[in-house]
Design a protein around this motif. Structure first.
Motif, PDB file in Angstrom:
ATOM      1  N   CYS A   1       0.835  -1.207   0.000  1.00  0.00           N
ATOM      2  CA  CYS A   1       0.000   0.000   0.000  1.00  0.00           C
ATOM      3  C   CYS A   1       0.871   1.259   0.000  1.00  0.00           C
ATOM      4  O   CYS A   1       0.596   2.216  -0.739  1.00  0.00           O
ATOM      5  CB  CYS A   1      -0.928  -0.020   1.204  1.00  0.00           C
ATOM      6  SG  CYS A   1      -2.131   1.334   1.248  1.00  0.00           S
ATOM      7  N   ASP A   2       1.925   1.270   0.804  1.00  0.00           N
ATOM      8  CA  ASP A   2       2.830   2.425   0.842  1.00  0.00           C
ATOM      9  C   ASP A   2       3.529   2.616  -0.503  1.00  0.00           C
ATOM     10  O   ASP A   2       3.706   3.741  -0.981  1.00  0.00           O
ATOM     11  CB  ASP A   2       3.868   2.239   1.953  1.00  0.00           C
ATOM     12  CG  ASP A   2       3.237   2.287   3.341  1.00  0.00           C
ATOM     13  OD1 ASP A   2       2.121   2.842   3.461  1.00  0.00           O
ATOM     14  OD2 ASP A   2       3.849   1.756   4.283  1.00  0.00           O
ATOM     15  N   SER A   3       3.927   1.491  -1.125  1.00  0.00           N
ATOM     16  CA  SER A   3       4.601   1.591  -2.411  1.00  0.00           C
ATOM     17  C   SER A   3       3.669   2.143  -3.483  1.00  0.00           C
ATOM     18  O   SER A   3       4.048   3.001  -4.287  1.00  0.00           O
ATOM     19  CB  SER A   3       5.110   0.202  -2.833  1.00  0.00           C
ATOM     20  OG  SER A   3       5.682   0.239  -4.120  1.00  0.00           O
ATOM     21  N   TRP A   4       2.427   1.681  -3.464  1.00  0.00           N
ATOM     22  CA  TRP A   4       1.450   2.166  -4.456  1.00  0.00           C
ATOM     23  C   TRP A   4       1.144   3.638  -4.228  1.00  0.00           C
ATOM     24  O   TRP A   4       1.056   4.424  -5.173  1.00  0.00           O
ATOM     25  CB  TRP A   4       0.180   1.331  -4.343  1.00  0.00           C
ATOM     26  CG  TRP A   4      -0.949   1.819  -5.216  1.00  0.00           C
ATOM     27  CD1 TRP A   4      -1.090   1.609  -6.553  1.00  0.00           C
ATOM     28  CD2 TRP A   4      -2.065   2.606  -4.795  1.00  0.00           C
ATOM     29  NE1 TRP A   4      -2.239   2.200  -6.997  1.00  0.00           N
ATOM     30  CE2 TRP A   4      -2.865   2.826  -5.946  1.00  0.00           C
ATOM     31  CE3 TRP A   4      -2.472   3.130  -3.573  1.00  0.00           C
ATOM     32  CZ2 TRP A   4      -4.039   3.549  -5.905  1.00  0.00           C
ATOM     33  CZ3 TRP A   4      -3.653   3.858  -3.530  1.00  0.00           C
ATOM     34  CH2 TRP A   4      -4.432   4.074  -4.689  1.00  0.00           C
TER      35      TRP A   4
ATOM     36  N   ARG B   1       0.659  11.058  -7.268  1.00  0.00           N
ATOM     37  CA  ARG B   1      -0.315  11.753  -6.436  1.00  0.00           C
ATOM     38  C   ARG B   1      -1.683  11.123  -6.643  1.00  0.00           C
ATOM     39  O   ARG B   1      -2.123  10.877  -7.760  1.00  0.00           O
ATOM     40  CB  ARG B   1      -0.365  13.242  -6.822  1.00  0.00           C
ATOM     41  CG  ARG B   1       0.926  14.008  -6.487  1.00  0.00           C
ATOM     42  CD  ARG B   1       0.798  15.457  -6.888  1.00  0.00           C
ATOM     43  NE  ARG B   1      -0.295  16.107  -6.198  1.00  0.00           N
ATOM     44  CZ  ARG B   1      -0.205  16.658  -4.960  1.00  0.00           C
ATOM     45  NH1 ARG B   1       0.952  16.598  -4.307  1.00  0.00           N
ATOM     46  NH2 ARG B   1      -1.231  17.228  -4.400  1.00  0.00           N
ATOM     47  N   ARG B   2      -2.352  10.866  -5.544  1.00  0.00           N
ATOM     48  CA  ARG B   2      -3.660  10.239  -5.589  1.00  0.00           C
ATOM     49  C   ARG B   2      -4.721  11.195  -5.058  1.00  0.00           C
ATOM     50  O   ARG B   2      -4.486  11.976  -4.148  1.00  0.00           O
ATOM     51  CB  ARG B   2      -3.686   8.946  -4.725  1.00  0.00           C
ATOM     52  CG  ARG B   2      -2.584   7.970  -5.068  1.00  0.00           C
ATOM     53  CD  ARG B   2      -2.793   7.327  -6.411  1.00  0.00           C
ATOM     54  NE  ARG B   2      -1.700   6.378  -6.722  1.00  0.00           N
ATOM     55  CZ  ARG B   2      -1.596   5.712  -7.855  1.00  0.00           C
ATOM     56  NH1 ARG B   2      -2.500   5.866  -8.808  1.00  0.00           N
ATOM     57  NH2 ARG B   2      -0.584   4.906  -8.049  1.00  0.00           N
TER      58      ARG B   2
END
Length: 388
Positions: free
Chosen positions: A374-377, A382-383
């Motif tokens: 999750c951290d890598s994604w 920017r999300r």
């Protein structure tokens, strides 16, 4: 190249122009392996060839599955009847291309036989379903019930033959021969099975009918299976010779297996005497230090740790480590690709398909670090959504 594995297509295993024959022309030591799991499936599926009723039985099992699978209303009605009879079992689809799937199909049908017959009769009466009436009539016969119980005894023996070796194939053939004179537990309970199902299928039979079933279906089917196993596994002895690296068989005399391997790999290993000297040392290690290891771990240990002291066994271990005894892995890949790349996603990029299919070789879900993923994604771009 130590080994070549494929399915049984002529272009692969043809004696003159097959891929394996072409490769063996350049490498006489090549071990050509027609997928063991595939051969086992063919041996069981093709044993019904020539027996008219068994061909009809296989078709009916498929029709019965489709009758419920493609109708939520029929499926719901069957489940309601199963709840009343305490036999909530899902019917299983049987296909020859799905190796030995008939085993699960016949066992599931046996467990819910009364509910299925009741459901078919209900569909025929309430909805005037001609297919249901025909299926119910077919199921409520001696031939069908006897065949069903016969397969419940025979197919599990073949399903257990997952590790194909000379000993396992021989033991399975002997077990099948025993069934010819002494039927299995399911078939012996035929009278009790008919008695328990008498409320939905009042089946009566004479000794003459049972004798006819034994002569026309039971015994020919067993003979065909035994013949198929013997014809489709002629090279099992060579493959089972590699059991010299199995810690479980360290106490067994491996003289014959060592001789077979030395005769096949004459240019790669030294004399039989040298190999026997190395194996006497390995046997001691298998009994004392490596008895808890798997065969794969033993192969790796012999190559990495004992490559200098056991050069001949190290070469044999290297050959065994790469022998492709089954094509199940790539077949599983085809099935996974079919699930991912559907007709509605036919323009999917190759890179996207690879990313979606990589889960086939991933570690178990309990070992996966979801927080790190999750951290890598979240750090890739920017999300709009805040990732917690």
């Amino acid at each position: 190249m130590a080994g070549f594995g494929s399915d049984g297509a002529a272009v692969m295993v043809g004696r003159r122009n097959g891929v394996a024959a072409k490769l063996r022309g350049d490498n006489q030591k090549l071990v050509n392996i027609h997928c063991i799991a595939h051969r086992l499936a063919l041996a069981s599926a093709q044993a019904a060839d020539g027996i008219t009723y068994l061909m009809k039985f296989k078709d009916l099992i498929g029709q019965l599955y489709r009758f419920y699978e493609f109708s939520p209303v029929r499926t719901a009605g069957l489940k309601n009847i199963q709840d009343v009879l305490n036999s909530r079992v899902k019917l299983v689809q049987a296909k020859d291309v799905r190796w030995l799937s008939h085993n699960q199909a016949v066992i599931a049908l046996k467990r819910t036989y009364a509910a299925v017959v009741t459901s078919l009769e209900h569909e025929a009466t309430e909805r005037n379903e001609a297919t249901a009436r025909w299926l119910a009539t077919f199921l409520a016969t001696l031939q069908f019930t006897a065949t069903l119980l016969m397969l419940c005894d025979i197919l599990p023996l073949l399903s257990k033959l997952k590790t194909v070796s000379d000993a396992n194939v021989t033991a399975t053939i002997e077990a099948l021969r025993t069934l010819k004179s002494t039927p299995g537990s399911n078939f012996r309970d035929l009278d009790q099975f008919l008695k328990d199902s008498s409320t939905v299928a009042n089946i009566r039979y004479s000794h003459a009918q049972m004798d006819q079933f034994m002569k026309s279906i039971y015994l020919p089917f067993l003979d065909n299976i035994i013949k198929n196993l013997q014809e489709r596994f002629p090279d099992v002895m060579r493959l089972s010779a590699f059991n010299i690296f199995n810690p479980i068989e360290a106490d067994i005399d491996q003289q014959h297996n060592l001789q077979l391997l030395c005769e096949h790999y004459t240019t790669e290993v030294a004399s039989l005497e040298e190999v026997e000297k190395e194996y006497s040392v390995l046997t001691t290690l298998l009994k004392s230090q490596y008895n808890a290891l798997t065969t794969t771990q033993v192969l790796q240990t012999v190559q990495k740790v004992h490559g200098d002291t056991m050069p001949n066994l190290a070469k044999l271990a290297a050959a065994m480590a790469v022998l492709p005894v089954s094509t199940a892995d790539c077949e599983r890949g085809f099935s996974s690709m079919k699930r991912v790349k559907t007709s509605l996603r036919n323009r999917m990029k190759e890179s996207t398909l690879n990313n979606l299919m990589i889960s086939m070789e991933d570690p178990p879900a309990e070992e996966f670090n979801f927080h790190a993923a999750c951290d890598s994604w979240a750090g890739m771009a920017r999300r709009r959504l805040n990732v917690i």
